[in-house]
Scaffold this motif. Sequence first.
Motif, PDB file in Angstrom:
ATOM      1  N   ARG A 169       0.666   0.590   5.790  1.00 34.07           N
ATOM      2  CA  ARG A 169       1.948  -0.132   5.835  1.00 34.07           C
ATOM      3  C   ARG A 169       2.428  -0.278   7.279  1.00 34.07           C
ATOM      4  NH1 ARG A 169       4.577   0.207   0.612  1.00 34.07           N
ATOM      5  NH2 ARG A 169       6.476  -0.686   1.528  1.00 34.07           N
ATOM      6  N   GLN A 170       2.299   0.785   8.065  1.00 34.03           N
ATOM      7  CA  GLN A 170       2.742   0.743   9.456  1.00 34.03           C
ATOM      8  C   GLN A 170       1.920  -0.259  10.260  1.00 34.03           C
ATOM      9  OE1 GLN A 170       2.595   4.508  11.490  1.00 34.03           O
ATOM     10  NE2 GLN A 170       3.479   3.700  13.381  1.00 34.03           N
ATOM     11  N   GLU A 194       8.948  -7.545   0.319  1.00 29.54           N
ATOM     12  CA  GLU A 194       8.153  -7.084   1.467  1.00 29.54           C
ATOM     13  C   GLU A 194       7.749  -8.255   2.361  1.00 29.54           C
ATOM     14  OE1 GLU A 194       7.398  -3.902   2.508  1.00 29.54           O
ATOM     15  OE2 GLU A 194       8.967  -3.500   1.055  1.00 29.54           O
ATOM     16  N   SER A 215       0.828  -1.212   0.000  1.00 26.71           N
ATOM     17  CA  SER A 215       0.000   0.000   0.000  1.00 26.71           C
ATOM     18  C   SER A 215       0.862   1.262   0.000  1.00 26.71           C
ATOM     19  CB  SER A 215      -0.914   0.015   1.230  1.00 26.71           C
ATOM     20  OG  SER A 215      -1.617   1.235   1.317  1.00 26.71           O
ATOM     21  N   GLU A 216       0.379   2.274  -0.711  1.00 27.49           N
ATOM     22  CA  GLU A 216       1.049   3.574  -0.696  1.00 27.49           C
ATOM     23  C   GLU A 216       0.608   4.424   0.491  1.00 27.49           C
ATOM     24  OE1 GLU A 216       0.514   5.479  -4.443  1.00 27.49           O
ATOM     25  OE2 GLU A 216       1.627   3.945  -5.550  1.00 27.49           O
ATOM     26  N   ASN A 217      -0.360   3.936   1.253  1.00 26.63           N
ATOM     27  CA  ASN A 217      -0.811   4.620   2.468  1.00 26.63           C
ATOM     28  C   ASN A 217       0.150   4.249   3.600  1.00 26.63           C
ATOM     29  OD1 ASN A 217      -2.042   5.348   4.908  1.00 26.63           O
ATOM     30  ND2 ASN A 217      -4.107   4.957   4.129  1.00 26.63           N
ATOM     31  N   PRO A 218       0.920   5.199   4.128  1.00 27.79           N
ATOM     32  CA  PRO A 218       1.907   4.859   5.153  1.00 27.79           C
ATOM     33  C   PRO A 218       1.281   4.314   6.432  1.00 27.79           C
ATOM     34  CG  PRO A 218       1.690   7.233   4.949  1.00 27.79           C
ATOM     35  CD  PRO A 218       0.937   6.637   3.801  1.00 27.79           C
ATOM     36  N   HIS A 219       0.039   4.697   6.721  1.00 25.73           N
ATOM     37  CA  HIS A 219      -0.629   4.193   7.925  1.00 25.73           C
ATOM     38  C   HIS A 219      -0.984   2.711   7.774  1.00 25.73           C
ATOM     39  CE1 HIS A 219      -0.806   8.250   9.476  1.00 25.73           C
ATOM     40  NE2 HIS A 219      -1.397   8.658   8.368  1.00 25.73           N
ATOM     41  N   HIS A 228       2.833  -3.977   9.396  1.00 26.01           N
ATOM     42  CA  HIS A 228       4.056  -4.488  10.011  1.00 26.01           C
ATOM     43  C   HIS A 228       3.942  -4.569  11.531  1.00 26.01           C
ATOM     44  CE1 HIS A 228       6.840  -5.041   6.653  1.00 26.01           C
ATOM     45  NE2 HIS A 228       6.133  -4.090   6.060  1.00 26.01           N
TER      46      HIS A 228
END
Length: 259
Positions: free
Chosen positions: A78-79, A125, A72-76, A82
């Motif tokens: 991705r965070q 990833e 995803s290009e949404n950093p939230h 993980h």
Amino acid sequence: MKFMRLKGNLDQSNLDNRLRYNPNIIEFYLSDRDLQDPDLIRNRIRQLHDRGVKPYLHHPPNYRGEYLDILSENPHIRQFYHESCELLARICMEERAKCIVHAHYVHTASSKNVTRERTVLLREEIHKVMSYSQEVFVWEDSTEGLFSYGRNPYLIDDLIVPLELSLNVDVSHTFISFGGDNERLREVLERTSPYAQYYHLVDSMGQKHDSLPLGQGRIDWRMVKPFVLEKDFIFEITLSGDHSDCTPMVESANYFDKV
């Protein structure tokens, strides 16, 4: 009863319903809210161990209403992806459980743009997530996109084999990805057999994500059965209402026993 392998959530009433059938395996389908209470997850796993039931967790499918995509290009997103995987890896290692995880869901970017280059990017990833634990995660396929056997011709050779990736093969997802072709399903079951640790058994007409009880779709269960008998699996049937009554899963187990 044989093959009592069921799915549920963390609600005690939901769990009590499943435990009535003396299951071998229960998979807890988690939400992003469930991860706010790790102690409850641990408690439910321990309840299963106390009853001799093997526990699996299912990583949350979305975060704040948005489906997860490891690319995803949404950093939230991705965070969360993980951090949640790291948390569940720790819980599973300490409490002796395993966790099903999707690289992506449908309606995300990874379900549309299928290339060898993006498959390699996905592999990198996934390798990062594997660093949290080499043992607890099993990776589930989708009906569309990069992690779909019927849509991505590079998935097995360029991602699964190099990583020696532990898999959860969803039989209906694979069947749907090939438009309802039992022969192509058989080929995937053969090729993934060295990596598949776990299976979701659910029937389908092969055209959409319909999640039918076994025997109500077009999957050839007589063909499927030898591939899964010596592995872990559950019957992942869509339930009505509040999902407290797992009768369709029990009926599917009985059907599978008679195949």
